[in-house]
Design a protein around this motif. Structure first.
Motif, PDB file in Angstrom:
ATOM      1  N   TRP A   1      35.704  31.045  30.487  1.00  0.00           N
ATOM      2  CA  TRP A   1      36.744  30.425  31.367  1.00  0.00           C
ATOM      3  C   TRP A   1      38.370  30.826  31.212  1.00  0.00           C
ATOM      4  O   TRP A   1      38.903  31.266  31.905  1.00  0.00           O
TER       5      TRP A   1
ATOM      6  N   HIS B   1      38.644  34.281  32.013  1.00  0.00           N
ATOM      7  CA  HIS B   1      38.796  34.281  33.754  1.00  0.00           C
ATOM      8  C   HIS B   1      40.271  33.932  34.098  1.00  0.00           C
ATOM      9  O   HIS B   1      40.407  34.314  35.203  1.00  0.00           O
ATOM     10  N   MET B   2      40.809  32.925  33.606  1.00  0.00           N
ATOM     11  CA  MET B   2      42.246  32.325  34.069  1.00  0.00           C
ATOM     12  C   MET B   2      43.239  33.210  33.507  1.00  0.00           C
ATOM     13  O   MET B   2      44.321  33.095  34.059  1.00  0.00           O
TER      14      MET B   2
ATOM     15  N   ARG C   1      40.036  28.765  42.069  1.00  0.00           N
ATOM     16  CA  ARG C   1      39.134  29.035  40.833  1.00  0.00           C
ATOM     17  C   ARG C   1      38.764  27.507  40.349  1.00  0.00           C
ATOM     18  O   ARG C   1      37.689  27.231  39.826  1.00  0.00           O
TER      19      ARG C   1
ATOM     20  N   GLU D   1      45.507  30.731  43.956  1.00  0.00           N
ATOM     21  CA  GLU D   1      44.303  31.430  43.071  1.00  0.00           C
ATOM     22  C   GLU D   1      43.930  30.309  42.184  1.00  0.00           C
ATOM     23  O   GLU D   1      42.810  30.101  41.877  1.00  0.00           O
TER      24      GLU D   1
END
Length: 104
Positions: free
Chosen positions: A76, A79-80, A21, A17
């Motif tokens: 970001w 998101h991570m 990304r 993943e």
């Protein structure tokens, strides 16, 4: 140019993943990093420990101080944050590494 290195840690089973990304990295994030003078940015994974090792060059180290306040960077990080160790502000838990050897 100054070269910097750091380490971070992925949660177990999240390597694919993480790679996905980054393969789909947002153009606005790439633009922000380049505008900040960052180049030659590499991230490697130690699959035995889930430790990420990153290195990049930066033209002006002071330009890095504004990145944590930028909305794109904050988005970001959020998101991570579900796939790696993160701080309460969603920034990755990151430790700088000390250079020990360089061969030109």
């Amino acid at each position: 140019m100054q070269q910097l290195a750091f380490k971070m840690k992925l949660f177990p089973g999240k390597a694919q993943e993480y790679k996905k990304r980054h393969d789909e990295i947002w153009p606005e994030l790439v633009a922000l990093l380049k505008q900040s003078g960052i180049s030659d940015y590499y991230i490697y994974l130690d699959e035995e420990t889930n430790i990420l090792f990153g290195t990049y060059k930066v033209a002006d180290i002071d330009a890095l101080e504004v990145l944590p306040r930028n909305p794109v960077m904050q988005k970001w990080w959020q998101h991570m944050s579900d796939i790696m160790e993160s701080n309460t502000d969603h920034s990755p838990v990151s430790s700088p590494l000390v250079g020990m050897f360089y061969l030109e």
